[in-house]
Motif scaffolding. Structure first.
Motif, PDB file in Angstrom:
ATOM      1  N   HIS A  73     104.348 -97.760  -0.080  1.00 23.35           N
ATOM      2  CA  HIS A  73     103.893 -96.937   1.064  1.00 23.35           C
ATOM      3  C   HIS A  73     102.374 -96.976   1.179  1.00 23.35           C
ATOM      4  O   HIS A  73     101.658 -96.564   0.268  1.00 23.35           O
ATOM      5  CB  HIS A  73     104.363 -95.488   0.909  1.00 23.35           C
ATOM      6  N   HIS A  75      98.825 -97.301   4.207  1.00 22.32           N
ATOM      7  CA  HIS A  75      98.229 -97.436   5.540  1.00 22.32           C
ATOM      8  C   HIS A  75      96.943 -98.219   5.281  1.00 22.32           C
ATOM      9  O   HIS A  75      95.858 -97.639   5.161  1.00 22.32           O
ATOM     10  CB  HIS A  75      97.914 -96.081   6.161  1.00 22.32           C
ATOM     11  N   HIS A 219     107.685 -90.899   6.768  1.00 25.76           N
ATOM     12  CA  HIS A 219     107.247 -89.885   5.796  1.00 25.76           C
ATOM     13  C   HIS A 219     108.267 -88.748   5.812  1.00 25.76           C
ATOM     14  O   HIS A 219     108.721 -88.363   6.891  1.00 25.76           O
ATOM     15  CB  HIS A 219     105.907 -89.271   6.199  1.00 25.76           C
ATOM     16  N   HIS A 257     107.016 -89.932   0.080  1.00 24.72           N
ATOM     17  CA  HIS A 257     106.663 -88.604  -0.442  1.00 24.72           C
ATOM     18  C   HIS A 257     107.853 -87.819  -0.994  1.00 24.72           C
ATOM     19  O   HIS A 257     108.000 -87.719  -2.195  1.00 24.72           O
ATOM     20  CB  HIS A 257     105.866 -87.782   0.575  1.00 24.72           C
ATOM     21  N   ASP A 308     100.090 -94.594  -0.899  1.00 24.65           N
ATOM     22  CA  ASP A 308      99.716 -93.994   0.377  1.00 24.65           C
ATOM     23  C   ASP A 308      98.387 -94.633   0.807  1.00 24.65           C
ATOM     24  O   ASP A 308      97.844 -95.489   0.121  1.00 24.65           O
ATOM     25  CB  ASP A 308      99.615 -92.467   0.248  1.00 24.65           C
ATOM     26  N   GLY A 469      98.431 -89.526   6.594  1.00 22.11           N
ATOM     27  CA  GLY A 469      99.177 -88.639   5.714  1.00 22.11           C
ATOM     28  C   GLY A 469     100.232 -89.281   4.890  1.00 22.11           C
ATOM     29  O   GLY A 469     100.633 -90.384   5.003  1.00 22.11           O
TER      30      GLY A 469
HETATM   31 ZN   LIG Z   1     101.488 -92.083   4.397  1.00 25.84          ZN
END
Ligand SMILES: [Zn+2]
Length: 469
Positions: A73, A75, A219, A257, A308, A469
């Motif tokens: 995961h 970004h 998410h 998450h 993340d 996030g």
């Molecule tokens: Zn994320």
């Protein structure tokens, strides 16, 4: 395209991550046509066994060879925001700092940020990652050039009641890139989160994923606020809400998450074979909490590991995530024997591959699988003495220990030299693009404050939290 040269790696301790968790001392790994051709112990073979067939031999004594790490995961392009806004409450972090910068992103900055993240990931032994952001066509181009493997999702948020450019972008992305770059790139459908996607959008995206036979990346249950919002809106937990809207029906779902889960949620995730991405570093830094990883594993939920985005995680360091994943659960449960080194290494390799839809393809050193492997130097003070290679790697390993990175049988870093990317150029471009974003966002903020009554509609501060996030 010319045939890939065959490659023999010998003398290393091979951590296969196969079903039996075989660890082969003085191992030999033969790679042909980008795939694992054979793996075994040198002493079990006749002298000269198939070695003459290899176009190239890498001597790797004193090293471990393991499957490339899977960052399930990310970004990536948010690397440009790293260090720009830390130590703030989540909503202030997003609204005051991250979204104004995100509103300024263009294709150049997306490319620069992605290249920076990809460079960092390769240097730390990550061979595959799952990404959710926008302008994913640019992200794909960077991944292709770098030689990495990725599953790419265009992040989507909103009501879903109107034709959405993002849905069209997902279609175009899939048409252009799914199984592209020699099979290294795959595309996923990316509903951002339960609190940013209304029921109609979720249903449309589930239908789209089924139609295009793509996995889903989202998410789920990241913060307590999200639990409250979804309970108020839909009288459900985020997991129940997604299930109710059909997101788990026949789809491979990657759920990042999953920090705040009820016992019923855990059961749903296990029963519906939803893949969870544990992101302990990000969850700690943004004060989201600690996911019930031990409980998830015990319930048989498939779990991978992720950093993340670099703005919320800091470094894209999978070694740190492994250590946090194990140690946090020990502290949380008061039991030092929960979540073992072997379990977290599995999460960072074969588990992550399964969670992002690459099961059976990468994540283990098994004949027939794509040759995504890393060579890690064990002859370092912090990894000595060699009692247990897995314990050493998980509890003391570091990105800098990774010496060579091979994806689909092709080296993309050798002896710490990244081959397909210009490191200096990437650093300089990232710094310039980041400065450009800050300058533009600051000027916009200043203009807004200088105008007492903004009557126009050029108000740009309401970009939805669709990526962060
Ligand atoms: Zn994320």
């Amino acid at each position: 395209m010319s045939a890939k040269p065959s490659l023999l790696i010998r003398g290393a301790t091979i951590v296969t991550m196969n079903d039996d968790f075989d660890i082969i001392p003085d191992g030999e790994l033969l790679i042909e046509k980008g795939r694992i051709a054979s793996v075994g112990c040198a002493s079990d073979r006749p002298v000269g066994w198939r070695q003459s067939k290899a176009d190239r031999v890498i001597e790797a004594s004193g090293c471990a060879v393991l499957p490339g790490l899977v960052n399930a995961h990310n970004h990536a392009a948010m690397s440009l925001f790293r260090g720009y806004a830390d130590d703030l409450p989540l909503m202030r972090w997003l609204e005051d700092r991250i979204w104004p910068l995100e509103a300024e992103l263009d294709e150049d900055s997306i490319c620069a940020g992605t290249a920076l993240a990809v460079l960092e990931m390769i240097r730390g032994g990550t061979t595959a990652f799952a990404d959710m952001y926008f302008m994913m066509d640019k992200v794909a181009a960077v991944v292709k050039r770098a030689g990495m493997r990725a599953v790419l999702a265009r992040g989507l948020a909103g009501t879903g009641s109107e034709p959405m450019a993002g849905i069209e972008e997902t279609r175009e992305l899939a048409a252009k890139w799914h199984k592209g770059a020699g099979g290294r790139i795959r595309v996923a459908v990316g509903p951002h989160a339960p609190y940013t996607c209304e029921p109609e959008l979720l249903r449309r995206l589930a239908a789209l994923a089924r139609e295009l036979k793509l996995p889903v990346h989202t998410h789920v249950a990241e913060t307590r606020d999200e639990i409250k919002i979804i309970e108020e809106r839909y009288g459900a937990t985020p997991v129940q809400y997604l299930e109710r809207e059909g997101l788990f029906d026949g789809l491979r779902v990657t759920a990042a998450h999953c920090v705040h889960l009820s016992d019923d949620d855990v059961k749903i995730l296990a029963d519906r074979r939803v893949g969870v991405v544990h992101c302990p570093g990000s969850n700690l830094k943004l004060a989201a909490g600690i996911a019930p990883l031990a409980k998830l594993l015990e319930a048989g939920v498939q779990v991978g590991l992720g950093t993340d985005g670099p703005a919320s995680a800091g470094a894209l360091d999978m070694w740190e995530q492994m250590r946090l994943a194990a140690n946090l659960q020990k502290a949380l449960t008061g039991q030092a024997d929960v979540v073992t080194a072997r379990q977290v290494l599995a999460m960072a390799t074969c588990g992550g591959a399964r969670v992002i839809g690459l099961s059976g393809h990468v994540g283990a050193i098994i004949p027939g699988m794509a040759a995504d492997v890393i060579i890690v130097n064990l002859e370092r003070a912090h990894l000595y003495p060699p009692h247990d290679v897995v314990s050493a790697l998980v509890y003391a390993g570091h990105p800098d220990d990774v010496q060579t990175v091979i994806v689909a049988g092709e080296p993309i870093m050798e002896e710490r030299l990244v081959l397909n990317l210009d490191e200096r150029d990437i650093l300089a471009t990232a710094a310039a693009e980041a400065a450009k974003l800050v300058k533009a966002a600051t000027a916009k903020q200043a203009a807004k404050h200088a105008t007492p009554e903004p009557g126009g509609s050029d108000d740009n501060d309401e970009d939805p939290p669709e990526q962060s996030g």
